[in-house]
Enzyme design. Structure first.
Site, PDB file in Angstrom:
ATOM      1  N   LYS A  32      15.617  28.011  51.943  1.00 47.86           N
ATOM      2  CA  LYS A  32      14.535  28.996  51.963  1.00 47.86           C
ATOM      3  C   LYS A  32      15.048  30.431  52.125  1.00 47.86           C
ATOM      4  O   LYS A  32      14.498  31.358  51.523  1.00 47.86           O
ATOM      5  CB  LYS A  32      13.527  28.668  53.063  1.00 47.86           C
ATOM      6  CG  LYS A  32      14.020  28.849  54.481  1.00 47.86           C
ATOM      7  CD  LYS A  32      12.914  28.555  55.468  1.00 47.86           C
ATOM      8  CE  LYS A  32      13.401  28.690  56.896  1.00 47.86           C
ATOM      9  NZ  LYS A  32      13.790  30.067  57.258  1.00 47.86           N
ATOM     10  N   THR A  33      16.082  30.628  52.929  1.00 49.12           N
ATOM     11  CA  THR A  33      16.602  31.987  53.112  1.00 49.12           C
ATOM     12  C   THR A  33      17.143  32.531  51.798  1.00 49.12           C
ATOM     13  O   THR A  33      16.944  33.715  51.465  1.00 49.12           O
ATOM     14  CB  THR A  33      17.709  31.999  54.186  1.00 49.12           C
ATOM     15  OG1 THR A  33      17.188  31.478  55.414  1.00 49.12           O
ATOM     16  CG2 THR A  33      18.224  33.408  54.417  1.00 49.12           C
ATOM     17  N   ASP A 222       8.656  34.836  57.052  1.00 52.30           N
ATOM     18  CA  ASP A 222       9.448  33.612  57.199  1.00 52.30           C
ATOM     19  C   ASP A 222       8.939  32.801  58.389  1.00 52.30           C
ATOM     20  O   ASP A 222       8.335  33.352  59.315  1.00 52.30           O
ATOM     21  CB  ASP A 222      10.920  33.995  57.402  1.00 52.30           C
ATOM     22  CG  ASP A 222      11.852  32.792  57.350  1.00 52.30           C
ATOM     23  OD1 ASP A 222      11.464  31.759  56.770  1.00 52.30           O
ATOM     24  OD2 ASP A 222      12.965  32.896  57.884  1.00 52.30           O
ATOM     25  N   GLU A 223       9.180  31.503  58.361  1.00 53.37           N
ATOM     26  CA  GLU A 223       8.773  30.591  59.448  1.00 53.37           C
ATOM     27  C   GLU A 223       7.291  30.789  59.782  1.00 53.37           C
ATOM     28  O   GLU A 223       6.899  30.895  60.946  1.00 53.37           O
ATOM     29  CB  GLU A 223       9.637  30.825  60.704  1.00 53.37           C
ATOM     30  CG  GLU A 223      11.127  30.653  60.493  1.00 53.37           C
ATOM     31  CD  GLU A 223      11.558  29.200  60.315  1.00 53.37           C
ATOM     32  OE1 GLU A 223      10.682  28.302  60.261  1.00 53.37           O
ATOM     33  OE2 GLU A 223      12.767  28.959  60.219  1.00 53.37           O
ATOM     34  N   GLN A 253       7.754  21.235  60.346  1.00 52.48           N
ATOM     35  CA  GLN A 253       8.713  21.735  61.333  1.00 52.48           C
ATOM     36  C   GLN A 253       8.055  22.659  62.353  1.00 52.48           C
ATOM     37  O   GLN A 253       8.731  23.467  62.993  1.00 52.48           O
ATOM     38  CB  GLN A 253       9.865  22.455  60.636  1.00 52.48           C
ATOM     39  CG  GLN A 253      10.689  21.552  59.726  1.00 52.48           C
ATOM     40  CD  GLN A 253      11.906  22.255  59.171  1.00 52.48           C
ATOM     41  OE1 GLN A 253      12.898  22.501  59.871  1.00 52.48           O
ATOM     42  NE2 GLN A 253      11.851  22.610  57.901  1.00 52.48           N
ATOM     43  N   ARG A 609      18.570  17.452  60.927  1.00 52.39           N
ATOM     44  CA  ARG A 609      19.743  18.272  61.228  1.00 52.39           C
ATOM     45  C   ARG A 609      21.011  17.591  60.732  1.00 52.39           C
ATOM     46  O   ARG A 609      22.050  18.234  60.580  1.00 52.39           O
ATOM     47  CB  ARG A 609      19.898  18.521  62.738  1.00 52.39           C
ATOM     48  CG  ARG A 609      18.772  19.232  63.449  1.00 52.39           C
ATOM     49  CD  ARG A 609      18.322  20.467  62.772  1.00 52.39           C
ATOM     50  NE  ARG A 609      17.179  20.211  61.916  1.00 52.39           N
ATOM     51  CZ  ARG A 609      16.703  21.060  61.022  1.00 52.39           C
ATOM     52  NH1 ARG A 609      17.281  22.220  60.862  1.00 52.39           N
ATOM     53  NH2 ARG A 609      15.653  20.750  60.282  1.00 52.39           N
TER      54      ARG A 609
END
Length: 673
Positions: A32-33, A222-223, A253, A609
């Site tokens: 995503k970044t 973002d987020e 998330q 993760r």
């Protein structure tokens, strides 16, 4: 020229969809970044002035990373309108954005531009002063709890604190006006004010709002699943007119509901921005398909979510190992053995391995097992067990009982809990010990030293000396004393646990500290022919393990111990999630508070993760306050398809081939050489 061919089809679609409302539903590990930064560069390439682009995230670290990536992508493309100096997009946190706005316009709200931003300690000081004046109830209230509730009320309303103590909630409401007035009198704001005052500014001064809308014509967040009610309102103010809003997030998330995050902001985006374009990023670049299939199977049980199916080109990988252990000490020991086996037999360094757990308190047996195995580790998202105040105090008491001439240990606990031996008194005792070339304890016992003290101090010294000598004598008594019983008795006599409760504003934090203390006491040998020698050996083992850890401090090779809440945004080649029991994950509170969905998301985040291997473990019993309590496996484990799991307990019983055995020992010899 910007090269979008390096993006996968979904990523490219997200980067090229620049007009109108867009939701980029970015699953774990889907890049995503990278998409956000390419989208910024794409806007500039299309002719949008960089100064008109705003990207907001939650941490300074994330903002810096985005700034650097955008800088690399843009190169010399971005120029200011006057052509004199390079222009850059605004990439910052919510709070940084609001500081910029308030520094220009806060005078409209009656503040001076040179306002100060209060730290948490300064906020607490203000709360304490208010509580001391309002009532007896206020005098007994926990300032930390009141401040926390106050923040949640101001950012998200009472819905955010539906499960809080009603008495504390009522008190927080009462304190709010006085608190805000006190800060204003000092021309001060807190972190909540930065957003709330910006909202007030927009509501009351439409010209300021219009200026900000004209400046920030393209907004990215973002987020987005972690935004609270106030942050949502801020974004809505800025984008309501031009509707050029792109939010990036993943409802699967969303794990910060306890601090006010509203998943509904993402789930219900269409209500506020009709016609929003949804782009799903589902290709995962981190994990194997086995790990992703298990995570997908778990999270699909949450009823209210935006569906997505993560997949990877990394291949199936190995199955997920599942350990069933008799108790938490066996779990920790087995974890340490597996970590070292992976290093020696498969060449996997410690730094590539991580252990995830639900609560900080779980780290005690894990750290102990790693220390005993000589494995270097570092703790993230929580204080190391052996660095906690109550643990250091207890070990200082043990050292004092074995060796009263240990000045460092004595000075640490001489007045803990307070027993009339003030800092001034201890400074005089240190001076006396230096003059006589003796320990501080020996100086305490000198009658001429005591004679120079006032009567109350002299009596305090005599009581302390008598207490030390009496409990030291018990170590050599016959029959031998049980060390856990002995330790509990001297701590109880001085009221140490009560001191911990007095020193903590939050009762739950005090309970955790006491639980840590009792668990360490319970780990002392219950039976020993020579109790004093046993205590010394116990302390020596800890010291030697600590020295070994210090020797490897500069190697950069260490196992990561991390809470599940702290692991979001991170990745590790090899992940072990321990303590997968009903009551831990999901936490027992979730059944009362109705937050089972968030606990499942927490497990999903932990699973995703892992890059190459994932190991899960649970216990049949777990030690609490030194006593084993029965446990049941987490219900989330039943949601993983059996074909994805490898029952490690059964796998260990299978014979190993001759060739595999030779390779195993060859790898061990190579690692040891």
């Amino acid at each position: 020229m910007l090269n979008l061919t390096t993006l996968n089809p979904a990523q490219r679609q997200a980067a090229e969809t620049t007009e109108g409302p867009v939701l980029i539903l970015a699953g774990a590990g889907t890049g995503k970044t990278r998409v956000i930064t390419f989208r910024v560069a794409r806007l500039v390439q299309k002719g949008v002035g960089p100064g008109h682009i705003l990207a907001v995230t939650f941490t300074n670290k994330a903002a810096r990373e985005m700034q650097e990536r955008v800088r690399q992508l843009l190169g010399r493309v971005a120029k200011s309108e006057d052509g004199e100096k390079p222009a850059r997009p605004t990439i910052c946190t919510f709070h940084s954005l609001c500081v910029r706005i308030l520094r220009q316009h806060i005078e409209r709200l009656g503040y001076k531009r040179n306002f100060v931003i209060y730290s948490e300690s300064e906020q607490l000081g203000a709360i304490k002063r208010i509580l001391s004046h309002i009532s007896d109830q206020g005098g007994k209230a926990d300032p930390y709890a009141v401040l926390s509730l106050l923040s949640r009320f101001r950012n998200g309303g009472e819905r955010a604190s539906a499960f809080s103590d009603p008495n504390a909630a009522a008190l927080a409401r009462h304190v709010q006006l006085r608190y805000e007035s006190a800060l204003r009198a000092c021309n001060a704001v807190d972190f909540d004010d930065l957003i709330l005052l910006t909202l007030k500014l927009f509501a009351e001064h439409l010209d300021v709002l219009q200026a900000c809308r004209e400046k920030y014509q393209y907004v990215m967040v973002d987020e987005y699943q972690d935004t609270n009610a106030a942050q949502f309102k801020l974004v809505h103010y800025l984008t309501e007119a031009h509707r050029n809003l792109c939010v990036v997030g993943d409802d699967d998330q969303s794990i910060y509901g306890w601090r006010g995050a509203e998943t509904a902001n993402l789930l219900e985006l269409e209500k506020h921005f009709p016609g929003v374009k949804v782009v799903k990023l589902e290709q995962n670049y981190r994990s194997t398909n086995t790990i992703l299939s298990a995570a997908n199977a778990v999270i699909k049980n949450n009823p209210r979510r935006r569906g997505k199916q993560l997949w990877s080109q990394n291949g199936p990988g190995v199955r997920i190992a599942l350990h069933s252990c008799t108790n938490d000490e066996e779990e920790a020991r087995r974890m340490a053995e597996d970590i070292e086996c992976a290093r020696l037999a498969r060449g996997i360094p410690w730094r590539d391995q991580a252990v995830l757990f639900r609560t900080n308190q779980q780290s005690r047996p894990l750290e102990t097992a790693l220390r005993q195995a000589g494995i270097r580790y570092h703790v993230v998202g929580g204080q190391s067990y052996f660095d906690r105040r109550e643990i250091k105090d207890f070990l200082a008491y043990l050292k004092l009982m074995v060796n009263p001439n240990d000045d460092i240990s004595l000075l640490r606990i001489a007045n803990v809990p307070a027993r009339g031996l003030s800092d001034v008194t201890m400074e005089r005792l240190v001076q006396a010990s230096q003059q006589r070339g003796a320990s501080v304890y020996a100086a305490m016992k000198h009658t001429d030293v005591q004679a120079g003290c006032v009567a109350a101090t002299r009596q305090a010294l005599q009581r302390f000396i008598e207490w030390v000598e009496r409990h030291r004598a018990r170590l050599s008594a016959r029959p031998p004393v049980s060390l856990p019983v002995w330790a509990h008795s001297f701590l109880e006599e001085i009221g140490y646990e009560a001191e911990l409760r007095r020193g903590e504003k939050n009762p739950e934090t005090a309970d955790h500290r006491i639980a840590n203390l009792r668990e360490l006491m319970a780990s002392l040998p219950a039976a020993a022919d020579d109790p004093e020698l046993a205590v010394q050996q116990f302390l020596d083992d800890l010291s030697l393990d600590s020295d070994r850890k210090q020797e490897k401090e500069n190697t950069g090779d260490a196992v990561t111990l991390i809470t599940v809440h702290s692991c979001k945004g991170l990745e590790f080649p090899h992940v072990r999630i321990v303590g997968l029991e009903d009551g831990l994950l999901p936490h027992s509170r979730s059944k009362v508070e109705g937050t089972l969905d968030e606990e499942r998301r927490l497990f999903y985040v932990a699973m995703t993760r892992a890059m190459q291997t994932l190991t899960l473990s649970h216990c049949a019993a777990r030690k609490k306050f030194g006593e084993l309590k029965p446990c049941h496996p987490s219900p989330f484990l039943r949601e993983i398809p059996p074909e994805l799991l490898d029952a490690a307990d059964e796998q260990g019983k299978k014979p190993v081939s001759v060739a595999a055995g030779k390779n195993y020992f060859a790898a061990m010899r190579m690692a040891a050489s």
